[in-house]
Design a protein around this motif. Structure first.
Motif, mmCIF file in Angstrom:
data_model
loop_
_atom_site.group_PDB
_atom_site.id
_atom_site.type_symbol
_atom_site.label_atom_id
_atom_site.label_comp_id
_atom_site.label_asym_id
_atom_site.label_seq_id
_atom_site.Cartn_x
_atom_site.Cartn_y
_atom_site.Cartn_z
ATOM 1 N N ARG A 167 0.857 -1.163 0.000
ATOM 2 C CA ARG A 167 0.000 0.000 0.000
ATOM 3 C C ARG A 167 0.894 1.213 0.000
ATOM 4 N NH1 ARG A 167 -3.405 2.527 4.550
ATOM 5 N NH2 ARG A 167 -4.770 3.827 3.320
ATOM 6 N N ILE A 168 0.599 2.168 -0.869
ATOM 7 C CA ILE A 168 1.454 3.354 -0.940
ATOM 8 C C ILE A 168 0.792 4.587 -0.339
ATOM 9 C CG2 ILE A 168 2.788 2.545 -2.906
ATOM 10 C CD1 ILE A 168 1.067 4.280 -4.717
ATOM 11 N N GLY A 169 -0.294 4.406 0.389
ATOM 12 C CA GLY A 169 -0.863 5.512 1.160
ATOM 13 C C GLY A 169 -2.006 6.249 0.516
ATOM 14 N N TYR A 170 -2.494 5.837 -0.624
ATOM 15 C CA TYR A 170 -3.648 6.526 -1.215
ATOM 16 C C TYR A 170 -4.912 6.093 -0.485
ATOM 17 C CZ TYR A 170 -0.669 7.777 -5.165
ATOM 18 O OH TYR A 170 0.317 8.271 -5.944
ATOM 19 N N ASP A 171 -5.771 7.051 -0.203
ATOM 20 C CA ASP A 171 -7.055 6.729 0.449
ATOM 21 C C ASP A 171 -8.189 6.884 -0.523
ATOM 22 O OD1 ASP A 171 -6.063 6.026 2.941
ATOM 23 O OD2 ASP A 171 -5.922 8.143 3.526
#
Length: 82
Positions: free
Chosen positions: A78-82
């Motif tokens: 996961r690269i942190g996009y919500d």
């Protein structure tokens, strides 16, 4: 059936086999000719070359290259996009 279609079917079969590493010996070419002849006996039409290529496994037994698994195993992150 146009002569061109028969030639195209045989050419596709031989090209497919050659690209897949099959040595085009006299026996292999004879089997390719029988394949095309059988397909022509099942009916003519613009789909003849495709039917011939689809029939290759019925006439030729050759090992498929084994593609090894990825090492180390791939993990999704996961690269942190919500």
């Amino acid at each position: 059936m146009p002569e061109n279609l028969c030639q195209q079917a045989l050419e596709r079969v031989l090209t497919y086999l050659d690209d897949d590493g099959v040595v085009l010996t006299t026996d292999a070419c004879r089997r390719a000719l029988r394949l095309v002849e059988t397909a022509m006996g099942q009916g003519d039409g613009p789909d003849l070359p495709a039917r011939c290529v689809d029939s290759i496994p019925e006439y030729f037994n050759y090992p498929h290259a084994h593609i090894p698994d990825a090492t180390p195993p791939l993990n999704r992150g996961r690269i942190g996009y919500d």
